[in-house]
Write a protein that holds these residues in place. Structure first.
Motif, PDB file in Angstrom:
ATOM      1  N   SER A 167      27.709  48.885  37.893  1.00 36.72           N
ATOM      2  CA  SER A 167      28.473  48.243  36.812  1.00 36.72           C
ATOM      3  C   SER A 167      29.263  47.031  37.273  1.00 36.72           C
ATOM      4  CB  SER A 167      29.424  49.258  36.167  1.00 36.72           C
ATOM      5  OG  SER A 167      28.714  50.236  35.465  1.00 36.72           O
ATOM      6  N   GLY A 168      29.860  47.114  38.459  1.00 35.22           N
ATOM      7  CA  GLY A 168      30.661  45.998  38.951  1.00 35.22           C
ATOM      8  C   GLY A 168      29.853  44.720  39.089  1.00 35.22           C
ATOM      9  N   ALA A 169      28.611  44.850  39.569  1.00 27.59           N
ATOM     10  CA  ALA A 169      27.753  43.670  39.742  1.00 27.59           C
ATOM     11  C   ALA A 169      27.300  43.112  38.402  1.00 27.59           C
ATOM     12  CB  ALA A 169      26.539  44.042  40.601  1.00 27.59           C
ATOM     13  N   ILE A 170      26.909  43.985  37.481  1.00 30.55           N
ATOM     14  CA  ILE A 170      26.420  43.528  36.179  1.00 30.55           C
ATOM     15  C   ILE A 170      27.532  42.836  35.403  1.00 30.55           C
ATOM     16  CG2 ILE A 170      25.534  44.317  33.948  1.00 30.55           C
ATOM     17  CD1 ILE A 170      24.046  46.528  35.542  1.00 30.55           C
ATOM     18  N   ALA A 171      28.713  43.432  35.384  1.00 23.50           N
ATOM     19  CA  ALA A 171      29.837  42.835  34.664  1.00 23.50           C
ATOM     20  C   ALA A 171      30.210  41.477  35.248  1.00 23.50           C
ATOM     21  CB  ALA A 171      31.037  43.785  34.696  1.00 23.50           C
ATOM     22  N   TRP A 172      30.193  41.364  36.574  1.00 26.21           N
ATOM     23  CA  TRP A 172      30.568  40.114  37.237  1.00 26.21           C
ATOM     24  C   TRP A 172      29.582  39.001  36.894  1.00 26.21           C
ATOM     25  CZ3 TRP A 172      28.873  36.692  41.063  1.00 26.21           C
ATOM     26  CH2 TRP A 172      29.863  35.910  41.672  1.00 26.21           C
ATOM     27  N   VAL A 173      28.291  39.307  36.939  1.00 29.28           N
ATOM     28  CA  VAL A 173      27.270  38.308  36.611  1.00 29.28           C
ATOM     29  C   VAL A 173      27.375  37.887  35.146  1.00 29.28           C
ATOM     30  CG1 VAL A 173      24.784  37.937  36.352  1.00 29.28           C
ATOM     31  CG2 VAL A 173      25.682  39.004  38.431  1.00 29.28           C
ATOM     32  N   ALA A 174      27.547  38.849  34.253  1.00 32.99           N
ATOM     33  CA  ALA A 174      27.680  38.518  32.831  1.00 32.99           C
ATOM     34  C   ALA A 174      28.871  37.603  32.594  1.00 32.99           C
ATOM     35  CB  ALA A 174      27.810  39.795  32.005  1.00 32.99           C
ATOM     36  N   ALA A 175      29.979  37.889  33.247  1.00 30.45           N
ATOM     37  CA  ALA A 175      31.185  37.064  33.082  1.00 30.45           C
ATOM     38  C   ALA A 175      30.947  35.645  33.574  1.00 30.45           C
ATOM     39  CB  ALA A 175      32.358  37.693  33.820  1.00 30.45           C
ATOM     40  N   ARG A 176      30.239  35.496  34.695  1.00 33.04           N
ATOM     41  CA  ARG A 176      29.967  34.157  35.229  1.00 33.04           C
ATOM     42  C   ARG A 176      29.056  33.358  34.300  1.00 33.04           C
ATOM     43  NH1 ARG A 176      33.386  36.025  37.632  1.00 33.04           N
ATOM     44  NH2 ARG A 176      34.213  35.515  39.672  1.00 33.04           N
ATOM     45  N   ASN A 177      28.253  34.062  33.504  1.00 31.41           N
ATOM     46  CA  ASN A 177      27.357  33.398  32.550  1.00 31.41           C
ATOM     47  C   ASN A 177      27.945  33.329  31.143  1.00 31.41           C
ATOM     48  OD1 ASN A 177      24.341  32.966  33.712  1.00 31.41           O
ATOM     49  ND2 ASN A 177      25.347  34.664  34.771  1.00 31.41           N
TER      50      ASN A 177
END
Length: 236
Positions: A167-177
Motif C-alpha cells: 500500500s505504501g508504494a501504490i499510494a506514493w506513486v498515485a500521489a506523485r501522479n
C-alpha cells in the motif's frame, strides 16, 4: 480500451486467484507484471490488474497502469496482517495514510527519510455515505511479514493496527501522479507479540485472503459508483 475510468490493482497471487474465480468471463491478457482483464461495472470502464507482491512490483505496476490507461481513479484491494487486540480478523480497512516503516537511514535524519515516503490520501471526495462498514486507518507497509517482536514498537510509534507489503508504494506513486487513490484492505490474519497465526499455517492466510477478497470484490461496484461520480465531474 484506451482509457479506463478506474484501474483496480490486486497485489498478491492468492488475492488475484480470487479475482479469477469471481470474474470468470474476463479475457485475460498480460503486462510485464502479470495478468489483467478489462470489464464494465456500473457503466464504467474498469481494468482489473495483477500488480505483483512487494514494494518494487507495486510501485512499478502502479506507474505502468497510470501511464497505460490514464484512469480517473486508482484502486488497490487486498489483504493485510492485523495486530491482535488492535483490529478484528475480517475487518475492512479504508486507508487514510500509508507509512513505509522498514526504511533504515543511518547517515542522515531517519525521520526525514520516513516522512518522504509517508502518504496522506485525499478521501474528501468519498463523503460519509459509504457502501459498506469500514474503519479508517493508517496502514504500515514493509517488504516483510510483520515480526512479532516489532509489534510493541509499531503500536507505540505509529499506533499501528495493521501492516501489508504494497500500500505504501501504490499510494506514493498515485500521489506523485496526482491521481485519486482508494485503498481497501481486509485483515486476513492476526499477529501478536509472540506469534503470527498464519506463519506456521499458510492455510490460515489462504482462507483469510479468500474471505477478504470476496467481500471486497462484492462491494467493488458500489465503491466504483461512489468514486467515479466524484471524479467524472472533473475535466480530463
Amino acid at each position: 480500451m484506451n482509457r479506463a475510468d478506474a484501474v483496480v490493482i490486486i497485489s498478491a497471487q492468492a488475492e488475484w486467484e480470487v479475482v479469477r474465480d469471481v470474474y470468470t468471463t474476463l479475457e485475460i491478457k498480460k503486462t510485464p507484471f502479470g495478468e489483467f482483464g478489462e470489464t464494465t461495472m456500473e457503466g464504467l470502464k474498469v481494468v482489473l490488474m495483477h500488480g505483483g507482491w512487494g514494494k518494487i512490483a507495486a510501485a512499478a505496476s502502479a506507474q505502468y497502469a497510470l501511464d497505460r490507461w490514464r484512469p480517473r481513479l486508482l484502486i488497490n484491494l487486498g489483504t493485510c496482517g492485523g495486530i491482535a487486540g488492535q483490529v478484528q480478523k475480517g475487518e475492512i480497512l479504508l486507508v487514510e495514510q500509508t507509512v513505509v516503516y522498514d526504511i533504515c537511514e543511518r547517515m542522515g535524519d531517519p525521520q526525514e527519510a520516513l516522512d518522504f515516503y509517508t502518504t496522506c490520501l485525499d478521501l474528501s471526495w468519498i463523503g460519509d455515505a459509504l457502501p459498506v462498514p469500514v474503519r479508517r486507518v493508517r496502514l504500515l507497509s514493509a517488504d516483510h511479514d510483520l515480526d512479532p517482536g516489532e509489534v510493541p514498537t509499531l503500536r507505540e510509534r505509529f499506533q499501528a493496527v495493521a501492516v501489508d507489503w504494497e500500500s505504501g508504494a501504490i499510494a506514493w506513486v498515485a500521489a506523485r501522479n496526482h491521481c485519486p487513490c482508494l485503498i481497501l484492505r481486509g485483515v486476513s490474519d492476526l499477529v501478536d507479540e509472540t506469534r503470527g497465526e498464519a506463519y506456521a499455517a499458510l492455510s490460515v492466510f489462504q482462507h483469510g485472503a479468500e474471505t477478504v477478497m470476496r467481500t471486497l470484490l462484492s462491494a467493488l461496484p458500489a465503491w466504483l459508483s461512489l468514486g467515479l461520480k466524484a471524479q467524472m465531474s472533473k475535466p480530463l
